[in-house]
Design a protein around this motif. Structure first.
Motif, PDB file in Angstrom:
ATOM      1  N   LEU A 161      -2.771 -22.065  12.674  1.00 19.75           N
ATOM      2  CA  LEU A 161      -2.769 -21.883  14.057  1.00 19.75           C
ATOM      3  C   LEU A 161      -3.308 -20.328  14.418  1.00 19.75           C
ATOM      4  O   LEU A 161      -4.189 -20.394  15.203  1.00 19.75           O
ATOM      5  CB  LEU A 161      -1.365 -21.944  14.581  1.00 19.75           C
ATOM      6  CG  LEU A 161      -0.650 -23.390  14.964  1.00 19.75           C
ATOM      7  CD1 LEU A 161       0.630 -23.702  15.109  1.00 19.75           C
ATOM      8  CD2 LEU A 161      -1.567 -24.314  15.965  1.00 19.75           C
ATOM      9  N   VAL A 162      -2.818 -19.600  13.516  1.00 21.47           N
ATOM     10  CA  VAL A 162      -3.313 -18.183  13.574  1.00 21.47           C
ATOM     11  C   VAL A 162      -4.647 -17.707  13.268  1.00 21.47           C
ATOM     12  O   VAL A 162      -5.444 -17.356  13.790  1.00 21.47           O
ATOM     13  CB  VAL A 162      -2.386 -17.187  12.674  1.00 21.47           C
ATOM     14  CG1 VAL A 162      -2.898 -15.759  12.586  1.00 21.47           C
ATOM     15  CG2 VAL A 162      -0.854 -17.418  13.154  1.00 21.47           C
ATOM     16  N   LEU A 163      -5.167 -18.727  11.965  1.00 24.30           N
ATOM     17  CA  LEU A 163      -6.359 -18.625  11.659  1.00 24.30           C
ATOM     18  C   LEU A 163      -7.621 -19.311  12.585  1.00 24.30           C
ATOM     19  O   LEU A 163      -8.517 -18.554  12.961  1.00 24.30           O
ATOM     20  CB  LEU A 163      -6.765 -19.271  10.140  1.00 24.30           C
ATOM     21  CG  LEU A 163      -6.175 -18.691   9.087  1.00 24.30           C
ATOM     22  CD1 LEU A 163      -6.074 -19.597   7.913  1.00 24.30           C
ATOM     23  CD2 LEU A 163      -6.738 -17.187   9.052  1.00 24.30           C
ATOM     24  N   ARG A 164      -7.033 -20.174  13.572  1.00 22.93           N
ATOM     25  CA  ARG A 164      -7.903 -20.615  14.253  1.00 22.93           C
ATOM     26  C   ARG A 164      -7.986 -19.675  15.596  1.00 22.93           C
ATOM     27  O   ARG A 164      -9.273 -19.351  15.908  1.00 22.93           O
ATOM     28  CB  ARG A 164      -7.133 -22.037  15.117  1.00 22.93           C
ATOM     29  CG  ARG A 164      -8.283 -22.809  15.947  1.00 22.93           C
ATOM     30  CD  ARG A 164      -7.667 -23.202  17.104  1.00 22.93           C
ATOM     31  NE  ARG A 164      -7.139 -22.079  18.152  1.00 22.93           N
ATOM     32  CZ  ARG A 164      -7.807 -21.533  19.192  1.00 22.93           C
ATOM     33  NH1 ARG A 164      -9.132 -21.821  19.369  1.00 22.93           N
ATOM     34  NH2 ARG A 164      -7.204 -20.586  19.893  1.00 22.93           N
ATOM     35  N   ASP A 165      -7.050 -18.947  16.021  1.00 27.97           N
ATOM     36  CA  ASP A 165      -7.377 -17.897  16.857  1.00 27.97           C
ATOM     37  C   ASP A 165      -8.258 -16.778  16.142  1.00 27.97           C
ATOM     38  O   ASP A 165      -9.065 -16.203  17.336  1.00 27.97           O
ATOM     39  CB  ASP A 165      -5.928 -17.409  17.342  1.00 27.97           C
ATOM     40  CG  ASP A 165      -5.112 -18.497  18.275  1.00 27.97           C
ATOM     41  OD1 ASP A 165      -5.748 -19.299  18.782  1.00 27.97           O
ATOM     42  OD2 ASP A 165      -3.971 -18.147  18.195  1.00 27.97           O
ATOM     43  N   LEU A 166      -8.292 -16.212  15.120  1.00 21.84           N
ATOM     44  CA  LEU A 166      -9.078 -15.466  14.617  1.00 21.84           C
ATOM     45  C   LEU A 166     -10.377 -15.827  14.217  1.00 21.84           C
ATOM     46  O   LEU A 166     -11.384 -15.136  14.446  1.00 21.84           O
ATOM     47  CB  LEU A 166      -8.403 -14.966  13.299  1.00 21.84           C
ATOM     48  CG  LEU A 166      -7.126 -14.355  13.104  1.00 21.84           C
ATOM     49  CD1 LEU A 166      -6.483 -14.010  11.796  1.00 21.84           C
ATOM     50  CD2 LEU A 166      -7.262 -12.988  14.047  1.00 21.84           C
ATOM     51  N   ALA A 167     -10.490 -17.135  13.835  1.00 23.92           N
ATOM     52  CA  ALA A 167     -11.854 -17.626  13.983  1.00 23.92           C
ATOM     53  C   ALA A 167     -12.537 -17.746  15.196  1.00 23.92           C
ATOM     54  O   ALA A 167     -13.765 -17.587  15.340  1.00 23.92           O
ATOM     55  CB  ALA A 167     -11.715 -19.328  13.116  1.00 23.92           C
ATOM     56  N   VAL A 211      -6.282 -24.259  25.832  1.00 30.87           N
ATOM     57  CA  VAL A 211      -6.339 -23.929  27.191  1.00 30.87           C
ATOM     58  C   VAL A 211      -5.231 -22.794  27.307  1.00 30.87           C
ATOM     59  O   VAL A 211      -5.399 -21.902  28.604  1.00 30.87           O
ATOM     60  CB  VAL A 211      -5.558 -25.104  27.676  1.00 30.87           C
ATOM     61  CG1 VAL A 211      -4.955 -25.094  29.119  1.00 30.87           C
ATOM     62  CG2 VAL A 211      -6.834 -26.440  27.612  1.00 30.87           C
ATOM     63  N   VAL A 212      -4.403 -22.516  26.566  1.00 29.20           N
ATOM     64  CA  VAL A 212      -3.374 -21.301  26.721  1.00 29.20           C
ATOM     65  C   VAL A 212      -4.123 -19.980  26.245  1.00 29.20           C
ATOM     66  O   VAL A 212      -4.080 -18.930  26.825  1.00 29.20           O
ATOM     67  CB  VAL A 212      -2.101 -21.332  25.882  1.00 29.20           C
ATOM     68  CG1 VAL A 212      -1.053 -20.470  25.779  1.00 29.20           C
ATOM     69  CG2 VAL A 212      -1.579 -22.641  26.510  1.00 29.20           C
ATOM     70  N   TYR A 213      -4.704 -20.262  25.009  1.00 28.81           N
ATOM     71  CA  TYR A 213      -5.471 -18.869  24.508  1.00 28.81           C
ATOM     72  C   TYR A 213      -6.200 -18.271  25.501  1.00 28.81           C
ATOM     73  O   TYR A 213      -6.365 -16.945  25.542  1.00 28.81           O
ATOM     74  CB  TYR A 213      -6.031 -19.223  23.200  1.00 28.81           C
ATOM     75  CG  TYR A 213      -6.687 -18.114  22.444  1.00 28.81           C
ATOM     76  CD1 TYR A 213      -5.660 -17.307  21.687  1.00 28.81           C
ATOM     77  CD2 TYR A 213      -8.076 -17.894  22.398  1.00 28.81           C
ATOM     78  CE1 TYR A 213      -6.397 -16.218  20.825  1.00 28.81           C
ATOM     79  CE2 TYR A 213      -8.439 -16.875  21.758  1.00 28.81           C
ATOM     80  CZ  TYR A 213      -7.656 -16.034  20.977  1.00 28.81           C
ATOM     81  OH  TYR A 213      -8.074 -14.946  20.328  1.00 28.81           O
ATOM     82  N   GLU A 214      -7.366 -19.057  26.016  1.00 26.44           N
ATOM     83  CA  GLU A 214      -8.491 -18.421  26.610  1.00 26.44           C
ATOM     84  C   GLU A 214      -8.236 -17.510  27.774  1.00 26.44           C
ATOM     85  O   GLU A 214      -8.473 -16.428  27.866  1.00 26.44           O
ATOM     86  CB  GLU A 214      -9.426 -19.387  26.964  1.00 26.44           C
ATOM     87  CG  GLU A 214     -10.233 -20.354  25.956  1.00 26.44           C
ATOM     88  CD  GLU A 214     -11.147 -19.499  24.964  1.00 26.44           C
ATOM     89  OE1 GLU A 214     -11.924 -18.355  25.554  1.00 26.44           O
ATOM     90  OE2 GLU A 214     -11.289 -19.797  23.969  1.00 26.44           O
ATOM     91  N   ALA A 249       1.512 -16.919  22.343  1.00 24.75           N
ATOM     92  CA  ALA A 249       1.659 -18.000  23.421  1.00 24.75           C
ATOM     93  C   ALA A 249       1.121 -19.158  23.272  1.00 24.75           C
ATOM     94  O   ALA A 249       1.517 -20.533  23.124  1.00 24.75           O
ATOM     95  CB  ALA A 249       1.124 -17.239  24.931  1.00 24.75           C
ATOM     96  N   SER A 250      -0.332 -19.321  22.641  1.00 24.12           N
ATOM     97  CA  SER A 250      -1.057 -20.283  22.345  1.00 24.12           C
ATOM     98  C   SER A 250      -0.408 -21.222  21.006  1.00 24.12           C
ATOM     99  O   SER A 250      -0.296 -22.330  20.963  1.00 24.12           O
ATOM    100  CB  SER A 250      -2.592 -20.008  22.209  1.00 24.12           C
ATOM    101  OG  SER A 250      -2.772 -19.196  20.767  1.00 24.12           O
ATOM    102  N   ASN A 251      -0.007 -20.294  20.115  1.00 23.65           N
ATOM    103  CA  ASN A 251       0.629 -20.786  18.965  1.00 23.65           C
ATOM    104  C   ASN A 251       1.848 -21.712  19.250  1.00 23.65           C
ATOM    105  O   ASN A 251       2.309 -22.836  18.596  1.00 23.65           O
ATOM    106  CB  ASN A 251       0.905 -20.005  17.874  1.00 23.65           C
ATOM    107  CG  ASN A 251      -0.394 -19.416  17.320  1.00 23.65           C
ATOM    108  OD1 ASN A 251      -1.509 -19.974  17.543  1.00 23.65           O
ATOM    109  ND2 ASN A 251      -0.334 -18.528  16.103  1.00 23.65           N
ATOM    110  N   ALA A 252       2.838 -21.090  20.126  1.00 26.28           N
ATOM    111  CA  ALA A 252       3.895 -21.659  20.503  1.00 26.28           C
ATOM    112  C   ALA A 252       3.797 -23.016  20.983  1.00 26.28           C
ATOM    113  O   ALA A 252       4.437 -24.207  20.760  1.00 26.28           O
ATOM    114  CB  ALA A 252       4.717 -20.953  21.643  1.00 26.28           C
ATOM    115  N   VAL A 253       2.773 -23.265  22.030  1.00 28.24           N
ATOM    116  CA  VAL A 253       2.160 -24.576  22.709  1.00 28.24           C
ATOM    117  C   VAL A 253       1.765 -25.298  21.369  1.00 28.24           C
ATOM    118  O   VAL A 253       2.031 -26.523  21.447  1.00 28.24           O
ATOM    119  CB  VAL A 253       1.169 -24.238  23.648  1.00 28.24           C
ATOM    120  CG1 VAL A 253       0.674 -25.417  24.058  1.00 28.24           C
ATOM    121  CG2 VAL A 253       1.914 -23.471  25.011  1.00 28.24           C
ATOM    122  N   GLY A 254       0.848 -24.572  20.780  1.00 27.86           N
ATOM    123  CA  GLY A 254       0.238 -25.443  19.527  1.00 27.86           C
ATOM    124  C   GLY A 254       0.918 -26.313  18.730  1.00 27.86           C
ATOM    125  O   GLY A 254       1.043 -27.334  18.092  1.00 27.86           O
TER     126      GLY A 254
END
Length: 173
Positions: free
Chosen positions: A51-57, A102-105, A118-123
């Motif tokens: 989940l964290v790596l997805r955001d970093l990527a 949807v949350v991250y952007e 926030a996005s990881n909590a939802v994910g």
């Protein structure tokens, strides 16, 4: 087509690797303790990291590259792990990653770490609910799933915050 910088490629590779690694961990190790007396399928830590790596990527390589990475990771899972487990994982990842986007952007404008939390909590909640239902037909591991993924999210964000502070301190020195 824009080619990601080496850091973006490295992040994408690490992200892709977490997907089959999570499924292989479940296949080979079953359930593991995550703290406070809870257990979860062994892939829980890899998914939390994913989940964290997805955001970093997403930051370093872009949305399209992340979507392609999800597909590559899913295909690798089918070859390396139990196909039924890989199918449950793929469905859970697809829904969780979509909800994460949807949350991250929109939150990204407020800062990377806020958007990640926030996005990881939802994910992690979406991934846990769907994966457990599809893979095991039960929510027995739900508390452990949430806790294990939260541990990894908090640990990764703490490391990122520390690195950011160190970078800012060296830039102002």
């Amino acid at each position: 087509m824009n080619v990601p910088a080496p850091a973006g490629i490295a992040t994408l590779v690490a992200y892709v690797a977490t997907i089959p690694a999570a499924n292989l961990a479940v296949t080979h190790f079953g359930a593991v303790p995550v703290g406070f007396g809870y257990i979860a399928p062994a892939g829980v830590y890899m998914v939390g990291l994913a989940l964290v790596l997805r955001d970093l990527a997403r930051e370093s390589a872009g949305r399209g590259a992340v979507l392609a990475a999800i597909a590559v990771g899913t295909i690798l899972s089918y070859f390396l792990a139990d196909p039924a487990l890989a199918g449950a994982s793929a469905a859970a990842f697809a829904v969780a990653e979509t909800m994460d986007f949807v949350v991250y952007e929109p939150l990204r404008k407020r800062g990377l770490l806020i958007a990640m939390l926030a996005s990881n909590a939802v994910g992690l909640l979406a991934d846990s609910l769907l994966f457990l239902k599809l893979a095991f037909g039960s929510f027995e591991y739900l508390p452990g799933q949430i806790l294990g993924k939260a541990w990894m999210t908090f640990a990764a964000i703490a490391v990122l915050a520390l690195l950011r502070r160190r970078k800012q301190a060296s830039a102002s020195a």
